[in-house]
Design a protein around this motif. Structure first.
Motif, PDB file in Angstrom:
ATOM      1  N   GLY A 144       7.657  14.318  29.069  1.00 56.44           N
ATOM      2  CA  GLY A 144       7.070  13.285  29.581  1.00 56.44           C
ATOM      3  C   GLY A 144       6.515  13.372  30.961  1.00 56.44           C
ATOM      4  N   LEU A 145       7.375  14.372  31.714  1.00 60.64           N
ATOM      5  CA  LEU A 145       7.026  14.742  32.936  1.00 60.64           C
ATOM      6  C   LEU A 145       5.830  15.580  32.974  1.00 60.64           C
ATOM      7  CD1 LEU A 145       7.414  14.713  36.125  1.00 60.64           C
ATOM      8  CD2 LEU A 145       9.292  16.535  35.735  1.00 60.64           C
ATOM      9  N   LEU A 146       6.108  16.589  31.937  1.00 55.71           N
ATOM     10  CA  LEU A 146       4.773  17.370  31.848  1.00 55.71           C
ATOM     11  C   LEU A 146       3.661  16.793  31.421  1.00 55.71           C
ATOM     12  CD1 LEU A 146       4.654  20.700  31.787  1.00 55.71           C
ATOM     13  CD2 LEU A 146       4.943  20.665  29.238  1.00 55.71           C
ATOM     14  N   GLY A 147       3.607  15.916  30.390  1.00 56.98           N
ATOM     15  CA  GLY A 147       2.571  15.235  30.127  1.00 56.98           C
ATOM     16  C   GLY A 147       1.887  14.287  31.513  1.00 56.98           C
ATOM     17  N   PHE A 148       2.468  13.834  32.197  1.00 60.62           N
ATOM     18  CA  PHE A 148       2.113  13.094  33.466  1.00 60.62           C
ATOM     19  C   PHE A 148       1.529  14.173  34.552  1.00 60.62           C
ATOM     20  CE2 PHE A 148       2.761  11.638  37.891  1.00 60.62           C
ATOM     21  CZ  PHE A 148       2.536  10.264  37.556  1.00 60.62           C
ATOM     22  N   ILE A 149       2.194  15.352  34.755  1.00 60.84           N
ATOM     23  CA  ILE A 149       1.553  16.097  35.563  1.00 60.84           C
ATOM     24  C   ILE A 149       0.167  16.686  34.947  1.00 60.84           C
ATOM     25  CG2 ILE A 149       1.888  18.486  36.700  1.00 60.84           C
ATOM     26  CD1 ILE A 149       4.991  17.875  36.476  1.00 60.84           C
ATOM     27  N   TYR A 150       0.172  16.797  33.767  1.00 60.89           N
ATOM     28  CA  TYR A 150      -0.909  17.358  33.293  1.00 60.89           C
ATOM     29  C   TYR A 150      -2.082  16.253  33.277  1.00 60.89           C
ATOM     30  CZ  TYR A 150      -4.706  18.425  29.453  1.00 60.89           C
ATOM     31  OH  TYR A 150      -5.736  18.499  28.927  1.00 60.89           O
ATOM     32  N   ALA A 151      -1.845  15.010  32.948  1.00 62.66           N
ATOM     33  CA  ALA A 151      -2.736  13.896  33.308  1.00 62.66           C
ATOM     34  C   ALA A 151      -3.185  13.710  34.484  1.00 62.66           C
ATOM     35  CB  ALA A 151      -2.479  12.628  32.614  1.00 62.66           C
ATOM     36  N   HIS A 152      -2.278  13.959  35.772  1.00 66.25           N
ATOM     37  CA  HIS A 152      -2.483  13.539  36.906  1.00 66.25           C
ATOM     38  C   HIS A 152      -3.366  14.725  37.715  1.00 66.25           C
ATOM     39  CE1 HIS A 152      -1.619  11.615  40.942  1.00 66.25           C
ATOM     40  NE2 HIS A 152      -1.325  12.860  41.259  1.00 66.25           N
ATOM     41  N   GLU A 153      -2.925  16.059  37.260  1.00 67.30           N
ATOM     42  CA  GLU A 153      -3.524  17.034  38.080  1.00 67.30           C
ATOM     43  C   GLU A 153      -4.927  17.589  37.366  1.00 67.30           C
ATOM     44  OE1 GLU A 153      -2.529  18.153  40.725  1.00 67.30           O
ATOM     45  OE2 GLU A 153      -0.747  16.754  40.978  1.00 67.30           O
ATOM     46  N   ILE A 154      -5.119  17.483  36.151  1.00 66.76           N
ATOM     47  CA  ILE A 154      -6.242  17.903  35.482  1.00 66.76           C
ATOM     48  C   ILE A 154      -6.900  16.947  34.907  1.00 66.76           C
ATOM     49  CG2 ILE A 154      -6.569  19.633  33.618  1.00 66.76           C
ATOM     50  CD1 ILE A 154      -4.104  21.102  34.297  1.00 66.76           C
ATOM     51  N   LEU A 155      -6.323  16.380  33.735  1.00 61.76           N
ATOM     52  CA  LEU A 155      -7.156  15.578  33.102  1.00 61.76           C
ATOM     53  C   LEU A 155      -7.896  14.439  33.632  1.00 61.76           C
ATOM     54  CD1 LEU A 155      -7.878  14.899  29.925  1.00 61.76           C
ATOM     55  CD2 LEU A 155      -5.612  13.402  29.992  1.00 61.76           C
ATOM     56  N   ILE A 156      -7.091  13.744  34.414  1.00 62.42           N
ATOM     57  CA  ILE A 156      -7.890  12.455  34.855  1.00 62.42           C
ATOM     58  C   ILE A 156      -9.065  12.739  36.053  1.00 62.42           C
ATOM     59  CG2 ILE A 156      -7.510  10.368  36.399  1.00 62.42           C
ATOM     60  CD1 ILE A 156      -4.778  10.019  35.004  1.00 62.42           C
ATOM     61  N   PRO A 157      -8.539  13.736  37.037  1.00 62.09           N
ATOM     62  CA  PRO A 157      -9.695  14.212  38.099  1.00 62.09           C
ATOM     63  C   PRO A 157     -10.798  14.818  37.297  1.00 62.09           C
ATOM     64  CG  PRO A 157      -7.497  14.869  38.797  1.00 62.09           C
ATOM     65  CD  PRO A 157      -7.252  14.399  37.203  1.00 62.09           C
ATOM     66  N   PHE A 158     -10.491  15.758  36.297  1.00 57.73           N
ATOM     67  CA  PHE A 158     -11.832  16.164  35.670  1.00 57.73           C
ATOM     68  C   PHE A 158     -12.515  15.331  34.790  1.00 57.73           C
ATOM     69  CE2 PHE A 158     -13.591  17.905  31.807  1.00 57.73           C
ATOM     70  CZ  PHE A 158     -14.287  18.903  32.213  1.00 57.73           C
ATOM     71  N   LEU A 159     -12.103  14.103  34.151  1.00 57.00           N
ATOM     72  CA  LEU A 159     -12.771  13.352  33.419  1.00 57.00           C
ATOM     73  C   LEU A 159     -13.194  12.244  34.367  1.00 57.00           C
ATOM     74  CD1 LEU A 159     -10.570  12.520  30.332  1.00 57.00           C
ATOM     75  CD2 LEU A 159     -12.604  13.940  30.444  1.00 57.00           C
ATOM     76  N   LEU A 160     -12.728  11.926  35.145  1.00 55.85           N
ATOM     77  CA  LEU A 160     -13.444  10.605  36.375  1.00 55.85           C
ATOM     78  C   LEU A 160     -14.724  11.493  36.991  1.00 55.85           C
ATOM     79  CD1 LEU A 160     -10.312   9.009  37.884  1.00 55.85           C
ATOM     80  CD2 LEU A 160     -12.068   8.016  35.965  1.00 55.85           C
ATOM     81  N   GLU A 161     -14.563  12.672  37.473  1.00 47.90           N
ATOM     82  CA  GLU A 161     -15.638  13.317  37.853  1.00 47.90           C
ATOM     83  C   GLU A 161     -16.727  13.752  37.061  1.00 47.90           C
ATOM     84  OE1 GLU A 161     -17.446  14.722  41.468  1.00 47.90           O
ATOM     85  OE2 GLU A 161     -15.498  13.625  41.281  1.00 47.90           O
ATOM     86  N   TYR A 162     -16.542  13.957  35.830  1.00 45.24           N
ATOM     87  CA  TYR A 162     -17.328  14.240  34.735  1.00 45.24           C
ATOM     88  C   TYR A 162     -18.165  13.240  34.480  1.00 45.24           C
ATOM     89  CZ  TYR A 162     -19.152  15.212  30.171  1.00 45.24           C
ATOM     90  OH  TYR A 162     -19.935  15.157  29.054  1.00 45.24           O
ATOM     91  N   LEU A 163     -17.622  12.018  34.472  1.00 43.43           N
ATOM     92  CA  LEU A 163     -18.296  10.703  33.885  1.00 43.43           C
ATOM     93  C   LEU A 163     -19.220  10.319  34.968  1.00 43.43           C
ATOM     94  CD1 LEU A 163     -15.264   8.723  32.194  1.00 43.43           C
ATOM     95  CD2 LEU A 163     -17.344   9.828  31.258  1.00 43.43           C
ATOM     96  N   ALA A 164     -18.729  10.338  36.343  1.00 46.87           N
ATOM     97  CA  ALA A 164     -19.653   9.891  37.460  1.00 46.87           C
ATOM     98  C   ALA A 164     -20.775  10.801  37.817  1.00 46.87           C
ATOM     99  CB  ALA A 164     -18.655  10.130  38.729  1.00 46.87           C
ATOM    100  N   LYS A 165     -20.639  12.356  37.646  1.00 48.87           N
ATOM    101  CA  LYS A 165     -21.652  13.154  37.644  1.00 48.87           C
ATOM    102  C   LYS A 165     -22.878  12.785  36.549  1.00 48.87           C
ATOM    103  CE  LYS A 165     -19.563  16.939  40.071  1.00 48.87           C
ATOM    104  NZ  LYS A 165     -19.100  18.306  40.176  1.00 48.87           N
TER     105      LYS A 165
END
Length: 266
Positions: A144-165
């Motif tokens: 669960g911690l590994l999934g949270f770190i993956y979402a927080h550090e990689i998944l969410i920043p990448f997708l939010l920036e991708y959708l905005a651009k």
């Protein structure tokens, strides 16, 4: 002739895939889950009651935090009920996650006993069940911690920036609805945390002799397809999110199968 040929082809494919979940074991599992339904429902409602005020804190934290809203994006509220509906949605996700964790721990403790009863053979002592329960709890916390770190550090920043651009490149206004924005973020967190637990469940089924390890390794194509379906189910409705959630789950699954084979007594 074509219909007969297709029928024979599908039957051969099913026979080749092997019996992933034997009927007696599956029947025993569903019987046990049905017997635990009151406990699971109680956990769900208690977690929902705790999750509703927690959802308000999560919403306020996401609104005030930096990094969740890309530059130039405006967040709007379209209706007064939007916050309440969002809190209900987040509380439901928290309650569902708590119920799943409870079920995993219960299966870790009683898994082999359930299967033994389904096969009508001698039931093992509870000592092994408690050791598997401890390992399951540590695995749930770690994954669960590994999934949270993956979402927080990689998944969410990448997708939010991708959708905005992507919106800016198409000449669209970067205006996001509050419910959709926070629901997207929470969905990615929950999807990552839950998807990282799937390998644990599969390894538990292997340890409980419900699923044969060789059968799993011989049917990797079904696992890849299942990961894609699961990613589409728990992630926001876009192919990129589905791939970014399902992909790491398969990597962890392959690592878990390798570790299970190394540590197995067979």
């Amino acid at each position: 002739m074509r219909i007969i040929h297709l029928h024979d082809l599908l039957r051969g494919l099913v026979e080749k895939s092997g019996d992933l979940l034997p009927r007696a074991e599956v029947r025993a599992l569903f019987t046990h889950i049905r017997a635990r339904s009151r406990v699971l429902i109680t956990v769900f409602f208690l977690s929902f009651l705790i999750g509703y005020p927690l959802a308000e804190w999560m919403i306020e934290m996401l609104i005030d935090a930096d990094g969740y809203r890309p530059e130039g994006v405006e967040i709007i509220v379209l209706q007064p009920m939007e916050i309440i509906l969002l809190k209900l949605r987040i509380a439901s996700q928290i309650a569902l996650a708590a119920s799943v964790i409870t079920l995993i721990c219960d299966l870790a403790l009683h898994g082999r006993k359930i299967i033994s009863e389904g096969r009508r053979v001698a039931v093992e002592s509870s000592a092994g069940g408690y050791s598997r329960l401890i390992m399951a709890v540590f695995s749930i916390l770690f994954l669960g911690l590994l999934g949270f770190i993956y979402a927080h550090e990689i998944l969410i920043p990448f997708l939010l920036e991708y959708l905005a651009k992507d919106a800016n490149a198409a000449g669209l206004d970067s205006t996001w609805q509050l419910r959709s924005w926070i629901g997207f973020i929470i969905g990615l967190y929950m999807g990552s945390i839950v998807s990282f637990q799937i390998p644990l469940v599969l390894i538990m089924l292997i340890k409980a002799d419900v699923v044969d390890r060789k059968t799993v390794t011989d049917n990797r194509s079904f696992l890849w397809f299942g990961a894609a379906v699961f990613g589409a189910f728990v992630s926001p409705p876009d192919p990129l999110s589905m791939f970014l959630i399902g992909g790491p789950m398969l990597v962890i699954l392959e690592i878990a199968l390798l570790l299970e084979r190394i540590t197995s007594n067979d």
